[in-house]
Design an enzyme around this catalytic site. Structure first.
Site, PDB file in Angstrom:
ATOM      1  N   LYS A   4      -1.145  27.716  13.193  1.00 35.09           N
ATOM      2  CA  LYS A   4      -0.028  28.623  12.391  1.00 35.09           C
ATOM      3  C   LYS A   4       1.253  28.362  13.114  1.00 35.09           C
ATOM      4  O   LYS A   4       1.305  28.416  14.515  1.00 35.09           O
ATOM      5  CB  LYS A   4      -0.552  30.236  12.632  1.00 35.09           C
ATOM      6  CG  LYS A   4       0.502  31.036  12.213  1.00 35.09           C
ATOM      7  CD  LYS A   4      -0.039  32.491  12.444  1.00 35.09           C
ATOM      8  CE  LYS A   4       0.980  33.571  12.061  1.00 35.09           C
ATOM      9  NZ  LYS A   4       0.517  34.774  11.899  1.00 35.09           N
ATOM     10  N   LYS A  21      -0.825  27.234   7.911  1.00 35.89           N
ATOM     11  CA  LYS A  21       0.098  28.340   7.577  1.00 35.89           C
ATOM     12  C   LYS A  21       1.265  28.261   8.341  1.00 35.89           C
ATOM     13  O   LYS A  21       1.625  27.913   9.554  1.00 35.89           O
ATOM     14  CB  LYS A  21      -0.153  29.655   8.197  1.00 35.89           C
ATOM     15  CG  LYS A  21       0.627  30.826   7.504  1.00 35.89           C
ATOM     16  CD  LYS A  21       0.020  31.980   8.404  1.00 35.89           C
ATOM     17  CE  LYS A  21       0.998  33.209   8.123  1.00 35.89           C
ATOM     18  NZ  LYS A  21       0.526  34.430   8.796  1.00 35.89           N
TER      19      LYS A  21
HETATM   20  C1  PBG Z   1       0.176  38.597  11.450  1.00 34.53           C
HETATM   21  C2  PBG Z   1       0.564  37.855  10.383  1.00 34.53           C
HETATM   22  C3  PBG Z   1       1.552  37.445   9.890  1.00 34.53           C
HETATM   23  C4  PBG Z   1       1.270  36.880   8.353  1.00 34.53           C
HETATM   24  C5  PBG Z   1       0.105  36.818   8.149  1.00 34.53           C
HETATM   25  N1  PBG Z   1      -0.615  37.353   9.428  1.00 34.53           N
HETATM   26  C6  PBG Z   1       3.170  37.454  10.433  1.00 34.53           C
HETATM   27  C7  PBG Z   1       3.300  37.027  11.558  1.00 34.53           C
HETATM   28  O1  PBG Z   1       2.777  36.189  12.192  1.00 34.53           O
HETATM   29  O2  PBG Z   1       4.456  37.447  12.085  1.00 34.53           O
HETATM   30  C8  PBG Z   1       2.212  36.196   7.664  1.00 34.53           C
HETATM   31  C9  PBG Z   1       2.125  36.293   6.239  1.00 34.53           C
HETATM   32  C10 PBG Z   1       3.300  35.830   5.206  1.00 34.53           C
HETATM   33  O3  PBG Z   1       4.309  35.718   5.543  1.00 34.53           O
HETATM   34  O4  PBG Z   1       2.907  35.994   4.078  1.00 34.53           O
HETATM   35  N2  PBG Z   1      -0.084  38.127  12.667  1.00 34.53           N
END
Ligand code: PBG
Length: 331
Positions: free
Chosen positions: A200, A254
């Site tokens: 991520k 992601k």
């Molecule tokens: C939380 C999380 C996030 C997303 C999914 N889980 C945001 C972040 O890490 O700030 C993002 C999903 C999206 O942008 O569609 N940890």
């Protein structure tokens, strides 16, 4: 006339008509590939729009069964639940994450009962619950890894006990997959799967999501001390290897489209179910162009989703899931 080259060789022949194109297609997108991220909110009788995500809404619990019913009827295998926690329930430690009656647990109980065959995925991270918007607890100005693990494991266990089938840790703390797996097993939850957000990235494309769950205003600073540097690719393989070693059943990359190279490498190296998250900013970009009349909605949506399959993804978390499923089903 020389064989092995033009004009004997004409790749266009296999594209001549629709039936040939169908026959030679290497990849297929089906409803089985889709996971729908769903936003849930406190309150009653409300479906509120997310401004930067046209067509996406947050549903209150009394509207949730009907809202998610669309996905169940379309045969979408699973939904991923994201709670918008009211500001008054947020604190520095993210305590509400461990409340067995919090929004996501109540939603899980409701949905499990209404749709026993629908997969429920629960995000595990503290950002929906912390008043500073970070995914972990802060000690001396730093998002503290090991202290956060204790909070995450409790969050995972109460979600699983409420009916969440797949725990999806999105926090990027080191060692969290192993800690969560151990806690689930200790609680006898041996069938609860873990889909780790293994690679991520600290991305600009999460902006609209943070608005949707109400963590945008809260967030101080960025998440670069725990989410990955977009410059890195080998490091993603290391993260995936660690998570698999700690017991992850499925892994995720992601964001999605800007990171197709990572999906391809992970898929080739490990051959495990690898999911892509087409995140909020990716959805927002396509929808903004569609609203301006610059892109065709259906074509752009399906092409973007097919790209994930081509890269090697087993499936995709996408805000387009219901719209795509409707099209794939034939209207
Ligand atoms: C939380 C999380 C996030 C997303 C999914 N889980 C945001 C972040 O890490 O700030 C993002 C999903 C999206 O942008 O569609 N940890």
């Amino acid at each position: 006339m020389s064989l092995g080259r033009f004009p004997a060789i004409r790749p266009r022949r296999n594209r001549y008509d629709a039936w040939t194109r169908r026959l030679v297609a290497e990849h297929r997108l089906s409803i089985d590939d889709l996971i729908w991220p769903v936003f849930i909110a406190e309150g009653t009788n409300r479906l509120t729009d997310v401004a930067a995500m046209p067509g996406v809404q947050r549903a209150t619990l009394d509207r949730l069964v009907a809202h998610v019913g669309q996905a169940a009827e379309l045969g979408i295998p699973a939904v991923a639940l994201f709670p918008a926690t009211p500001a008054e329930l947020k604190d520095a430690e993210g305590s509400e994450s461990g409340n067995p009656d919090n929004l996501i647990c109540r939603a899980a109980r409701l949905l499990k009962q209404a749709f026993p065959q629908l997969g429920l995925i629960g995000d595990v991270a503290l950002d929906p619950y912390t008043d500073h918007g970070h995914d972990g607890v802060i000690r001396n100005g730093y998002v503290a890894n090991d202290e956060t693990l204790a909070v995450l494991t409790r969050q995972a266990v109460i979600q699983a006990e409420a009916g969440i089938d797949v725990i999806a840790p999105s926090d990027m703390m080191d060692g969290r997959v192993g800690a969560i797996r151990a806690a689930l097993d200790d609680a006898g939850l041996i069938h609860t799967r873990v889909m780790s957000y293994a690679a991520k990235y600290a991305s600009a494309f999460y902006g609209p999501f943070r608005e949707a769950v109400g963590s945008a205003r809260a967030l101080t600073g960025d998440k670069k001390t725990y989410q990955m540097d977009p410059a890195n690719s080998d490091e993603a393989l290391r993260e995936v290897a660690l998570d698999l070693g700690e017991g992850a059943d499925m892994v995720m990359v992601k964001p999605g489209l800007p990171y197709l190279d990572i999906i391809r490498r992970v898929h080739e190296r490990f051959g495990v179910p690898t999911f892509a998250y087409q995140v909020s900013g990716e959805y927002a970009m396509i929808m903004a162009a569609v609203q301006n009349g610059w892109l065709d909605h259906d074509a752009a949506m399906l092409e973007s989703l097919m790209a994930f399959k081509r890269a090697g993804a087993a499936g995709v978390l996408s805000y387009f899931a219901p719209a795509a499923a409707r099209l794939l089903r034939g209207g």
